[in-house]
Design a protein around this motif. Structure first.
Motif, PDB file in Angstrom:
ATOM      1  N   GLU A  36       4.310  -2.635   4.631  1.00 55.85           N
ATOM      2  CA  GLU A  36       4.509  -2.765   3.334  1.00 55.85           C
ATOM      3  C   GLU A  36       5.467  -1.699   2.773  1.00 55.85           C
ATOM      4  O   GLU A  36       5.245  -0.425   3.013  1.00 55.85           O
ATOM      5  CB  GLU A  36       3.341  -2.864   2.284  1.00 55.85           C
ATOM      6  CG  GLU A  36       3.647  -3.062   0.850  1.00 55.85           C
ATOM      7  CD  GLU A  36       2.630  -3.255   0.033  1.00 55.85           C
ATOM      8  OE1 GLU A  36       2.873  -3.346  -1.135  1.00 55.85           O
ATOM      9  OE2 GLU A  36       1.485  -3.051   0.383  1.00 55.85           O
ATOM     10  N   LYS A  37       6.623  -2.020   2.130  1.00 57.31           N
ATOM     11  CA  LYS A  37       7.464  -1.024   1.739  1.00 57.31           C
ATOM     12  C   LYS A  37       7.041  -0.583   0.327  1.00 57.31           C
ATOM     13  O   LYS A  37       6.650  -1.309  -0.773  1.00 57.31           O
ATOM     14  CB  LYS A  37       8.960  -1.594   1.167  1.00 57.31           C
ATOM     15  CG  LYS A  37       9.924  -0.889   0.861  1.00 57.31           C
ATOM     16  CD  LYS A  37      11.101  -1.488   0.396  1.00 57.31           C
ATOM     17  CE  LYS A  37      11.935  -2.428   1.461  1.00 57.31           C
ATOM     18  NZ  LYS A  37      13.172  -2.885   1.077  1.00 57.31           N
ATOM     19  N   VAL A  38       6.746   0.817   0.245  1.00 56.82           N
ATOM     20  CA  VAL A  38       5.952   1.529  -1.025  1.00 56.82           C
ATOM     21  C   VAL A  38       7.025   2.182  -1.656  1.00 56.82           C
ATOM     22  O   VAL A  38       6.748   2.494  -2.748  1.00 56.82           O
ATOM     23  CB  VAL A  38       4.923   2.151  -0.406  1.00 56.82           C
ATOM     24  CG1 VAL A  38       3.689   1.247   0.133  1.00 56.82           C
ATOM     25  CG2 VAL A  38       5.219   3.183   0.583  1.00 56.82           C
ATOM     26  N   VAL A  39       8.204   2.562  -1.175  1.00 58.06           N
ATOM     27  CA  VAL A  39       9.119   3.462  -1.941  1.00 58.06           C
ATOM     28  C   VAL A  39      10.654   2.741  -1.594  1.00 58.06           C
ATOM     29  O   VAL A  39      10.823   2.276  -0.419  1.00 58.06           O
ATOM     30  CB  VAL A  39       9.121   4.829  -1.407  1.00 58.06           C
ATOM     31  CG1 VAL A  39      10.431   5.608  -2.114  1.00 58.06           C
ATOM     32  CG2 VAL A  39       7.927   5.428  -2.046  1.00 58.06           C
ATOM     33  N   CYS A  83      16.351   5.551   0.701  1.00 56.03           N
ATOM     34  CA  CYS A  83      15.334   5.965   1.200  1.00 56.03           C
ATOM     35  C   CYS A  83      14.162   5.066   0.966  1.00 56.03           C
ATOM     36  O   CYS A  83      13.935   4.688  -0.314  1.00 56.03           O
ATOM     37  CB  CYS A  83      14.624   7.518   0.392  1.00 56.03           C
ATOM     38  SG  CYS A  83      13.244   8.057   1.054  1.00 56.03           S
ATOM     39  N   ARG A  84      13.674   4.330   2.031  1.00 59.85           N
ATOM     40  CA  ARG A  84      12.666   3.699   2.169  1.00 59.85           C
ATOM     41  C   ARG A  84      11.525   4.033   2.867  1.00 59.85           C
ATOM     42  O   ARG A  84      11.652   4.665   3.864  1.00 59.85           O
ATOM     43  CB  ARG A  84      13.009   2.157   2.710  1.00 59.85           C
ATOM     44  CG  ARG A  84      14.335   1.636   2.195  1.00 59.85           C
ATOM     45  CD  ARG A  84      14.934   0.366   2.750  1.00 59.85           C
ATOM     46  NE  ARG A  84      15.664   0.739   3.946  1.00 59.85           N
ATOM     47  CZ  ARG A  84      16.785   0.850   4.056  1.00 59.85           C
ATOM     48  NH1 ARG A  84      17.735   0.878   2.879  1.00 59.85           N
ATOM     49  NH2 ARG A  84      17.374   1.188   5.330  1.00 59.85           N
ATOM     50  N   SER A 131      -0.270   9.641   6.457  1.00 56.56           N
ATOM     51  CA  SER A 131      -0.167   9.763   7.889  1.00 56.56           C
ATOM     52  C   SER A 131       0.141   8.240   8.192  1.00 56.56           C
ATOM     53  O   SER A 131      -0.780   7.274   7.971  1.00 56.56           O
ATOM     54  CB  SER A 131      -1.526  10.374   8.660  1.00 56.56           C
ATOM     55  OG  SER A 131      -1.337   9.959  10.099  1.00 56.56           O
ATOM     56  N   GLY A 132       1.113   8.154   9.166  1.00 56.23           N
ATOM     57  CA  GLY A 132       1.603   6.710   9.528  1.00 56.23           C
ATOM     58  C   GLY A 132       2.716   5.953   8.901  1.00 56.23           C
ATOM     59  O   GLY A 132       3.160   5.343   9.170  1.00 56.23           O
ATOM     60  N   ASP A 133       2.968   6.963   7.564  1.00 63.85           N
ATOM     61  CA  ASP A 133       4.035   6.140   6.675  1.00 63.85           C
ATOM     62  C   ASP A 133       5.501   6.283   7.934  1.00 63.85           C
ATOM     63  O   ASP A 133       5.612   7.157   8.444  1.00 63.85           O
ATOM     64  CB  ASP A 133       4.273   7.021   5.707  1.00 63.85           C
ATOM     65  CG  ASP A 133       3.333   6.744   4.413  1.00 63.85           C
ATOM     66  OD1 ASP A 133       2.504   5.851   4.788  1.00 63.85           O
ATOM     67  OD2 ASP A 133       3.145   7.528   3.665  1.00 63.85           O
TER      68      ASP A 133
END
Length: 300
Positions: A219-222, A212-213, A270-272
């Protein structure tokens, strides 16, 4: 072999993606029609498709160019909870406000003979690949849950596997277990796709890597990874309880629980952009928005 649905010039078609990457349009309109036709011919779904490929129409577009839909128009989507140790830990954290040493009813569910099963979604609430999932307006702690989905016939036989996103509100569920339906079910709170991997073509569904990304502003946050070999309960156990004194509809999807939970301080914004990838099945991509923002933020 993978099955998908797509829209082209206003019409909906069923397609097959074979190992070499070629795409073919199938004559059947949905996966259950395909499975039933295969059974009537005495073949597996894979064998039935392979025998039809010489007469099938090749699809000239690439899979990226197609307008993909949910791979099955699932009349109901059900979900299992607390089937992984990581999920058990996350639910305990929510229910005890971070006191991980406390024992809760989630521990009892994890160890009980009867699994947790709940209605997750209906056809009208479920979206597909590259579509938008909705954030709930009354929650401040929302996450996607990456899950392996079982595509079932009316008798509970697994006809294929898909990727599922069980959107969840951790604050609402943690406040009171009776709020579970509100923490799980709302408009566009479930996504499945983009493919169905036919059951007979997957050697070991209990040994699939899951990732899960989540990306925010590029930017990758997870970035979390796990494997279905961590699943405590077997599929036949979950299906047994789902069928008990219940009516199954052909094309029902059963999500088997999550082993990937973002860090406790994380909540979707929102937007992720959410990517859920399951080995040998595919990658499901969605963008999270609030309802009033629908269609204003698109997945690239």
């Amino acid at each position: 072999m993978k099955i998908f649905r797509y829209r082209d010039q206003g019409n909906i078609y069923l397609g097959a993606l074979v190992e070499q990457g070629q795409l073919y349009q199938l004559k059947e309109s949905n996966v259950m029609e395909l499975v039933n036709a295969a059974r009537q011919s005495g073949k597996t779904a894979e064998g039935y498709i392979r025998s039809a490929l010489p007469q099938a129409t090749p699809i000239s577009k690439s899979i990226e160019e197609l307008h993909l839909l949910t791979p099955v128009d699932a009349p109901e989507v059900w979900a299992a909870g607390v089937t992984y140790q990581r999920s058990r830990e996350a639910r305990n954290y929510e229910a005890t406000e971070g006191r991980l040493d406390s024992t809760t009813f989630y521990d009892k569910v994890y160890d009980a003979p009867r699994p947790e099963l709940f209605m997750k979604s209906t056809s009208s609430r479920t979206v597909g690949h590259n579509d938008q999932v909705c954030l709930r307006s009354d929650s401040t702690w929302q996450v996607p849950e990456a899950e392996l989905g079982l595509v079932l016939d009316e008798n509970g036989v697994i006809v294929g596997y898909t990727v599922g996103n069980d959107m969840s509100c951790r604050d609402i569920e943690g406040e009171n277990p009776l709020y579970l339906p509100q923490a799980k079910i709302w408009k566009r709170s479930c996504s499945i796709g983009p493919f169905i991997r036919l059951a007979e073509t997957l050697d070991d569904p209990y040994s699939l890597s899951i990732a899960c990304r989540i990306y925010r502003d590029g930017e990758k946050v997870v970035d979390e990874q796990a494997n279905t070999n961590q699943l405590k309960r077997k599929f036949n156990e979950l299906i047994h309880y789902l069928k008990k004194d219940n009516e199954l509809f052909a094309g029902t999807v059963l999500l088997t629980g999550t082993c990937l939970v973002p860090p406790n301080q994380f909540t979707l914004e929102s937007g992720d952009i959410i990517e859920i990838e399951i080995e040998e099945i595919g990658t499901l991509v969605n963008v999270a928005v609030y309802e009033h923002e629908l269609d204003t933020k698109l997945v690239n």
